[in-house]
Design a protein around this motif. Structure first.
Motif, mmCIF file in Angstrom:
data_model
loop_
_atom_site.group_PDB
_atom_site.id
_atom_site.type_symbol
_atom_site.label_atom_id
_atom_site.label_comp_id
_atom_site.label_asym_id
_atom_site.label_seq_id
_atom_site.Cartn_x
_atom_site.Cartn_y
_atom_site.Cartn_z
ATOM 1 N N ASP A 145 25.343 41.665 39.513
ATOM 2 C CA ASP A 145 26.019 42.547 38.563
ATOM 3 C C ASP A 145 26.848 41.706 37.590
ATOM 4 N N GLU A 146 26.173 41.259 36.557
ATOM 5 C CA GLU A 146 26.807 40.365 35.597
ATOM 6 C C GLU A 146 27.961 41.050 34.859
ATOM 7 N N ARG A 160 30.150 43.053 36.026
ATOM 8 C CA ARG A 160 31.386 43.045 36.825
ATOM 9 C C ARG A 160 31.755 41.645 37.310
ATOM 10 N N ALA A 161 30.761 40.802 37.538
ATOM 11 C CA ALA A 161 31.038 39.514 38.190
ATOM 12 C C ALA A 161 31.089 38.351 37.206
ATOM 13 N N GLY A 162 30.691 38.581 35.971
ATOM 14 C CA GLY A 162 30.756 37.509 34.979
ATOM 15 C C GLY A 162 29.441 36.766 34.832
ATOM 16 N N ASP A 221 26.164 42.013 45.284
ATOM 17 C CA ASP A 221 25.769 41.638 43.925
ATOM 18 C C ASP A 221 26.911 41.165 43.029
ATOM 19 N N THR A 222 28.114 40.991 43.624
ATOM 20 C CA THR A 222 29.218 40.417 42.835
ATOM 21 C C THR A 222 29.842 39.227 43.574
ATOM 22 N N HIS A 223 29.126 38.700 44.574
ATOM 23 C CA HIS A 223 29.727 37.718 45.478
ATOM 24 C C HIS A 223 28.984 36.381 45.462
ATOM 25 N N ASN A 237 34.600 37.156 45.885
ATOM 26 C CA ASN A 237 34.287 38.411 45.205
ATOM 27 C C ASN A 237 34.687 38.225 43.744
ATOM 28 N N ALA A 270 34.081 39.948 41.126
ATOM 29 C CA ALA A 270 34.485 41.130 40.370
ATOM 30 C C ALA A 270 35.942 41.482 40.650
ATOM 31 N N GLU A 271 36.342 41.394 41.909
ATOM 32 C CA GLU A 271 37.704 41.808 42.307
ATOM 33 C C GLU A 271 38.669 40.629 42.366
#
Ligand code: V55
Ligand code: FE
Length: 520
Positions: free
Chosen positions: A379-380, A382-384, A411-413, A440, A442-443
């Motif tokens: 998930d680009e 949210r995750a960059g 998908d964000t890790h 993580n 995204a977070e």
């Protein structure tokens, strides 16, 4: 390795944090197995002050040690800088005084006599002691209750090399620690000292050896009968260092080298085998059967580190910085000076892999490591924009059947190196858990994942959620509580971080000066 180090100037997940941390009862999703009682210790690097030179190696960032203490289904967390002489000297001046990694000629004159190690590579526990390791100096002893730095350790004076590998091996049968130091008598020296340290922490064997050329001897391998020194490509010299250059350059014309000798001998049987251009960084395991020695290792074809320049001036080639699990076979009864080599799995892996450590030196079936599975979602948004640079899976590589089972973290890790935790009461190889941290992205927080090592595809059974980034990691290790007495109390809460550095009084000031460091 995308998050082994936090970088100056970086945004988001990779920005330095510059704090010590302490959490008593962490948020847990799922159920931590009730038979887990011990600690997962990690060591990595973070620049407290930015490097003096923008092209300095990330390997030169300040050591940071973290511990996840697990017991009764709960988890406490602690993280602290390793207080090396460099860390203290910089903090006292409020700025970076050290130049290139392992080149004292580039340090401010005032600090040239100090041990410049950053202790940022790996933890090891032995003889009831915990250490943070970096291959350019002695181990730094750490108080397991507070993570306070107690100072450099030379095993009662029996350890004479100026340096100590970040990859000592613990023999699961004898309980001995086998280790070595290269550049053992000073900068760019071709001395390698090999040691056996018994289960009580006393040096029982020292063998002084020479290497065919001075190179990074980062990891090595040990069998029940032999030790194997593995390196290739990187090289240095006093001329290079006096010139103010980066310590290591990559010379593709140099052979890869494996030195094999009997582990209980005097070194006179040391035999050097030569192979093609290889970047031999980490190993998984090795086994001796009579005159046949087999080494399992995730080696790279060429220079893995973009910040160690090719000596011929050619640009770094990312397509050759891919690791594959290889099997190298040596025949000590033959006069051949090379080996047979086979790639066991087509999957590109992280070279930071593990086996069930109770089987180190013995025939082992499984290798565990993380890798980037391109078939998994990312998930680009949210995750960059780090697609392709994240490690989204653990693999269990069955070296007997060639089969691979995998765990997908999300998908964000991005996963860091895993460690193996044996299931209590079971001795079967691979019966236990994989433990490791995930970033993580995204977070902006670190999550500790625990997976059944025999059921990777079923997903994690527990996640510990830190409300912040839990610090970078190069290597980590799990220790059962019985293996490392005096672990931090589960109730250690906010404020415990300000406790006295329990071991500060044990600092031996004479060990702080680096005999090789003051040359000019
Ligand atoms: C390595 C890592 C180091 C180092 C030299 O992974 C080699 C290889 C994290 O520090 O100083
Ligand atoms: Fe390493």
């Amino acid at each position: 390795m995308v998050d082994a180090f936090n970088q100056p100037g970086a945004q988001g997940f990779f920005a330095p944090q510059r704090f010590d941390a302490q959490l008593a009862d962490c948020e847990v999703v799922g159920t931590i197995p009730s038979d887990m009682d011990g600690v997962f210790v990690r060591v990595g690097g973070e620049w407290y002050y930015p490097p003096k030179f923008a092209d300095d190696a990330p390997l030169h960032s300040d050591g940071y040690i973290t511990a996840f203490r697990i017991k009764d289904g709960k988890c406490a967390f602690s993280g602290r800088y390793v207080e090396t002489p460099r860390f203290r000297a910089n903090l006292a001046e409020g700025r970076q005084q050290f130049g290139y990694y392992r080149n004292p000629f580039t340090h401010d004159e005032k600090v040239r006599g100090l041990d410049a190690t950053v202790a940022n590579t790996a933890p090891i526990a032995h003889a009831g002691m915990l250490f943070a390791l970096k291959e350019d100096s002695l181990p730094y002893r750490i108080d397991p209750a507070t993570l306070g730095t107690m100072g450099p350790h030379d095993f009662g004076g029996g350890y004479n090399s100026q340096t100590f590998s970040a990859h000592p091996k613990i023999d699961p049968i004898s309980g001995e620690m086998l280790t070595f130091g290269y550049e053992a008598t000073g900068l760019a020296s071709d001395d390698l000292f090999y040691y056996v340290i018994d289960r009580h922490g006393s040096v029982t064997r020292e063998v002084r050896l020479k290497v065919p050329y001075v190179s990074v001897v980062h990891d090595w391998a040990v069998t029940q009968d032999h030790v194997l020194f593995t390196f290739g490509g990187y090289t240095t010299s006093m001329e290079r260092l006096r010139d103010g250059q980066i310590h290591w350059g990559w010379d593709r014309t140099l052979p890869s080298m494996v030195g094999i000798m009997r582990r209980d001998g005097d070194g006179s049987d040391l035999r050097w085998f030569r192979g093609p251009e290889r970047c031999m960084m980490h190993t998984l395991n090795a086994v001796s059967e009579g005159d046949k020695v087999t080494l399992y290792a995730p080696f790279y074809d060429s220079n893995f580190f973009p910040f160690f320049p090719n000596v011929d001036g050619s640009p770094w080639d990312p397509s050759k910085a891919h690791a594959f699990i290889r099997k190298l076979t040596f025949d000590l009864s033959s006069s051949s000076d090379t080996w047979e080599e086979e790639i066991l799995f087509p999957t590109q892996v992280s070279d930071l892999g593990k086996i069930d450590h109770r089987y180190l030196t013995l025939p082992a079936r499984y290798a565990f490591t993380n890798f980037a599975d391109p078939t998994r979602p990312f998930d680009e948004a949210r995750a960059g924009n780090v697609r392709g640079r994240v490690s989204n899976s653990y693999g269990r590589f069955d070296m007997e059947t060639g089969q691979m089972d995998s765990y997908f973290v999300g998908d964000t890790h991005s996963l860091q190196e895993c460690s193996f935790v044996p299931r209590r009461g079971s001795e079967a190889e691979g019966d236990g858990y994989l433990i490791g941290t995930a970033s993580n992205l995204a977070e902006l927080r670190t999550e500790l994942v625990i997976v059944d090592a025999q059921r990777l595809s079923e997903g994690d059974i527990a996640r510990v959620i830190l409300p912040f980034r839990g610090g970078p990691q190069v290597h980590g290790a799990w220790y059962d509580a019985e293996e490392l007495p005096g672990l931090m109390p589960m109730s250690a809460g906010a404020g415990a971080g300000q406790a006295d550095h329990a071991g500060a009084a044990n600092y031996d000031a004479s060990l702080f000066t680096n005999p090789g460091g003051g040359q000019s």
